[in-house]
Design a protein around this motif. Structure first.
Motif, short mmCIF file in Angstrom:
data_model
loop_
_atom_site.label_atom_id
_atom_site.label_comp_id
_atom_site.label_asym_id
_atom_site.label_seq_id
_atom_site.Cartn_x
_atom_site.Cartn_y
_atom_site.Cartn_z
N CYS A 55 0.82 -1.22 0.00
CA CYS A 55 0.00 0.00 0.00
C CYS A 55 0.85 1.27 0.00
O CYS A 55 1.90 1.33 0.64
N LYS A 56 0.35 2.27 -0.70
CA LYS A 56 0.92 3.61 -0.64
C LYS A 56 0.25 4.38 0.49
O LYS A 56 -0.72 3.91 1.11
N LYS A 57 0.78 5.57 0.72
CA LYS A 57 0.24 6.41 1.79
C LYS A 57 -1.17 6.91 1.44
O LYS A 57 -1.50 7.07 0.27
N PRO A 58 -1.96 7.19 2.46
CA PRO A 58 -3.26 7.81 2.21
C PRO A 58 -3.07 9.08 1.39
O PRO A 58 -2.08 9.81 1.57
N GLY A 59 -3.97 9.31 0.47
CA GLY A 59 -3.87 10.48 -0.38
C GLY A 59 -3.09 10.25 -1.66
O GLY A 59 -3.13 11.08 -2.57
N GLU A 60 -2.38 9.12 -1.74
CA GLU A 60 -1.65 8.79 -2.98
C GLU A 60 -2.49 7.85 -3.84
O GLU A 60 -3.23 7.01 -3.33
N TRP A 61 -2.35 8.00 -5.14
CA TRP A 61 -3.08 7.11 -6.06
C TRP A 61 -2.43 5.74 -6.12
O TRP A 61 -1.21 5.63 -6.21
N GLN A 62 -3.25 4.73 -6.09
CA GLN A 62 -2.79 3.35 -6.19
C GLN A 62 -3.47 2.69 -7.39
O GLN A 62 -4.52 3.13 -7.83
N THR A 63 -2.85 1.62 -7.88
CA THR A 63 -3.43 0.94 -9.06
C THR A 63 -3.71 -0.52 -8.77
O THR A 63 -3.00 -1.18 -7.99
N TYR A 64 -4.75 -1.01 -9.38
CA TYR A 64 -5.02 -2.45 -9.47
C TYR A 64 -5.05 -2.80 -10.95
O TYR A 64 -5.75 -2.15 -11.74
N ASP A 65 -4.31 -3.83 -11.31
CA ASP A 65 -4.44 -4.43 -12.64
C ASP A 65 -4.90 -5.86 -12.41
O ASP A 65 -4.21 -6.65 -11.75
N VAL A 66 -6.07 -6.17 -12.94
CA VAL A 66 -6.75 -7.41 -12.61
C VAL A 66 -6.95 -8.24 -13.88
O VAL A 66 -7.39 -7.71 -14.90
N ILE A 67 -6.63 -9.51 -13.80
CA ILE A 67 -6.95 -10.45 -14.87
C ILE A 67 -7.96 -11.42 -14.29
O ILE A 67 -7.67 -12.15 -13.34
N TYR A 68 -9.16 -11.38 -14.84
CA TYR A 68 -10.28 -12.08 -14.22
C TYR A 68 -10.92 -13.08 -15.18
O TYR A 68 -11.23 -12.75 -16.33
N THR A 69 -11.11 -14.28 -14.70
CA THR A 69 -11.83 -15.32 -15.45
C THR A 69 -13.13 -15.61 -14.72
O THR A 69 -13.11 -15.99 -13.54
N ALA A 70 -14.24 -15.42 -15.39
CA ALA A 70 -15.55 -15.63 -14.77
C ALA A 70 -15.79 -17.10 -14.48
O ALA A 70 -15.25 -17.97 -15.17
N PRO A 71 -16.59 -17.39 -13.47
CA PRO A 71 -16.99 -18.78 -13.25
C PRO A 71 -17.87 -19.23 -14.41
O PRO A 71 -18.51 -18.41 -15.08
N ARG A 72 -17.89 -20.53 -14.65
CA ARG A 72 -18.81 -21.11 -15.62
C ARG A 72 -19.72 -22.08 -14.88
O ARG A 72 -19.30 -22.71 -13.91
N PHE A 73 -20.93 -22.19 -15.38
CA PHE A 73 -21.92 -23.05 -14.75
C PHE A 73 -22.42 -24.09 -15.75
O PHE A 73 -22.36 -23.89 -16.97
N LYS A 74 -22.92 -25.20 -15.22
CA LYS A 74 -23.47 -26.25 -16.07
C LYS A 74 -24.94 -25.95 -16.40
O LYS A 74 -25.53 -25.03 -15.83
N ALA A 75 -25.50 -26.75 -17.26
CA ALA A 75 -26.89 -26.52 -17.68
C ALA A 75 -27.85 -26.59 -16.48
O ALA A 75 -28.88 -25.93 -16.48
N ASP A 76 -27.48 -27.35 -15.44
CA ASP A 76 -28.36 -27.45 -14.27
C ASP A 76 -28.03 -26.38 -13.22
O ASP A 76 -28.46 -26.48 -12.08
N SER A 77 -27.24 -25.37 -13.63
CA SER A 77 -26.90 -24.23 -12.77
C SER A 77 -25.88 -24.53 -11.68
O SER A 77 -25.54 -23.65 -10.89
#
Lengths: 254, 254, 254, 254
Positions: free
Chosen positions: C170-192
């Motif tokens: 973490c940076k200090k309060p008041g400083e800008w921070q970044t998140y770079d996220v690589i996200y894979t969604a869950p998958r569901f079957k036909a029966d949910s």
């Protein structure tokens, strides 16, 4: 297969597959993707899966001597369970059993039977309760769930409090049931944190009940599981006070 | 399990597990990690794994009518294979077979037999060759590899040209062998590119030969496999010209 | 690479690799493993990762109009957050924000800043608290953890109550921070039921804090997460009562 | 987060999630899923990702001394590459470079530049060719692919002949480009066979080009890759004859 006959057979399905190949890919010869060495080890299967294939370790062969050779009670002493009719039965107060040998990844076959005479005053977890602890930590539940409901993540075929079985395929009390388990041990990093979790596939009575599930840590009766470093470890059978029986236990190291 | 007996039984293994818990975690009650709903479906196992459990689809019951009901040849016509003695045998020139029903994830049981009379002039891929195509694309090899060596990634128990079997656990020609397959279909994204590859676990004659392997695409005789979008698809049996027989085919959708 | 120079360069490391190849494998040509089609899409990178590459969707460009165009509050109305100095700030009582567009798999860049003036009477979760809900369900925590300790699975960089960050960067309060996220969604079957869980990798300020972790279900403040079927869904920003600011939000569909 | 504000904010999305809980689950307290120990290590991020965070190893700081301290040529001697303007440039005929230190899992940042003056007589693999070998075996390709097409599995951002990049996000020749790599080393079993393959995620110029791909073995120029046991190993930079430059190389062990 060779493609010769196949091309004739399944034209619809197969002709499309070559389209990604550039001209040079297409010039590959079949032999270029054929690998001969090292030769795959030859083993001999058994007549039925109650019996061990030729490369298995027989952990319990139905004899008192066989039990004493491979197992101890939890104090490291000779097992206190009664052996009769080719099976070993939980003998209340003598404690659980544990193999002397330790294992990482394995295929395990084990047969179990809950008491034929059901204590109808008991229900849920009170009926025919025992358990098989993979690497002494990860419990595959043994329970009489024939017409006896309990919480779904605690019934026979479950990884206790982690993964309910896909189906309840229990036989009647007094009948022998089988578990065939394919187990991958967790791996840890040099600093003892988790690298990869334990995974398991389980067939109960020939039916898939756990499909390559990922365990979230050692079995916990209370609270949330958390991994803790360990090395190779044994198979343990639980004394939960009910006279559950076991037989035909064999294991192949993977 | 309940911990009551266990704590007494496996002190060494289990006492350490509570140390990560803060005081509030420790105040959890066992019931907080017990989930009852929905109830796990109850099914009935079969006497042996040659027979189908109650929730399985019997794809071939040993009769000519049963074969015609569930299978076609590769032209969509009635199967040309001979049915006798409760099994169907590849009949050269009639082409392969394919189920009318299509599937995604499944547990499959299938039994196969290579000819008892071995054509000793043939060897390697020439002896007792057939194959089971999961979703019509991913070949689990069928071959007589009893005393007959071939390339490791093309022998019985292999996913042809992708994964050699862990062991060669073949029975003699003329004896019935079993495959128990746990198959997860590939998934594709909306743009038809691969989301997750097909995976499979296979037991041959009760022994693990494929341990949750990842397939790299449809089976290719020549060149490097590559995924191509497809939906649910059938089970196909190859006509490779040898009179290989099949029986007791059942499948459970997962 | 071409091997020509390399063979000379790294003999020790590379010469061993050819040993598994049979003579036919060795006859392969380099071109046989070269695939040209389809051509990989060409895009233009930005000057820095605060700016969007050419194929990204700019979800917030720093303007009031841009915010209103892509986001609503939780009642589906125009966002109530104040926009100034190219950022949007949580405005207590106006509720959280949610994108109008919905997503499955994506790469997300987002910048956040906790208040420069720290309310020293507050600590732990009370300081600079907000959160980014991937697909409206899976919270990547936003919190002022500079010299402010909280539970490890609830600090900045954590998937709230599921995965602590690998480090506190973490940076200090008041400083800008970044998140770079690589996200894979869950998958569901036909029966949910669940087919595959959500997965994510996160860099905070350029440092890896989540390494391809598997989420165990939607974020729960109380109790144990459990998946429930859902389709594509938006990015949501939490109003937790603290004036946390956001800027430079862009997303690439994967 | 705390649920207090959230419940008000996202009722639609969140209220459904409690339904699987039995009455006892519902009695859990928030504190029961909060884990405080061990405290997450605190590190300091850098101003930009060209600079190393506080827990990184700086493998090349732009000086001749820095290069000589951490790298050798392929004969184990001092590197022969020219260092100027804070970067090291491939100097034809001096061979590749390799770190003295060895690694397993890591986060790597590295910057590279292909020559500003393009040899227009060269194309495809002939233009600005070099490579970064993770653990001395797995090549992340470096190439000038700005307006210069080559086979998709051999262009910049590819794992050479294994995984094409998701997009071509190359900058112009003469401009600095970045790779941020998250790498998980393969693990092997006691018998030297593969336990789990190498995996990698790569951002090129801030854009995802490799999404947690699984490598199929060491890079092969000819033929099909195959794993071979190895332990921790270095980072290697290829001398392919073109004056490609490198700078700002830092690595964090994971």
């Amino acid at each position: 297969m060779k493609r010769i006959v196949l091309v004739a057979s399944f034209l619809g399905a197969f002709t499309a597959f070559a389209q990604h190949q550039n001209p040079e890919n297409a010039k590959m010869k079949p032999e270029m993707t054929e690998f001969w060495d090292p030769e795959v080890a030859v083993i001999t299967p058994a007549e039925s899966n109650s019996n061990a294939p030729s490369d298995a370790i027989v952990l319990f062969d139905g004899t008192t001597e066989g039990l004493a050779q491979n197992w101890t009670n939890n104090k490291g002493e000779a097992p206190g369970w009664v052996v009769a009719d080719n099976c070993a039965t939980v003998t209340k107060g003598t404690g659980g059993l544990k193999t002397k040998m330790t294992f990482e990844d394995f295929q395990l076959h084990i047969e179990w039977r809950t008491p034929a005479v059901v204590d109808t005053a008991s229900k849920s977890q009170g009926r025919g309760n025992s358990g098989i602890f993979l690497q002494e930590r990860y419990e595959l539940q043994v329970l009489d769930n024939y017409g006896n409901r309990t919480y779904r993540n605690g019934q026979a075929g479950s990884f206790y409090k982690q993964h309910p079985p896909l189906v309840n395929v229990c036989k009647k009390p007094g009948e022998w049931q089988t578990y065939d388990v394919i187990y991958t041990a967790p791996r840890f990093k040099a600093d003892s944190t988790l690298f990869s979790p334990a995974r398991a596939t389980v067939l109960q009575n020939g039916v898939l009940v756990q499909n390559n599930v990922q365990l979230s840590g050692p079995t916990e009766y209370i609270g949330i599981p958390k991994y803790k470093f360990h090395g190779p470890a044994g198979i343990a059978l639980q004394d939960h006070g009910n006279p559950v029986s076991y037989r035909n236990i064999w294991l192949r190291k993977l």
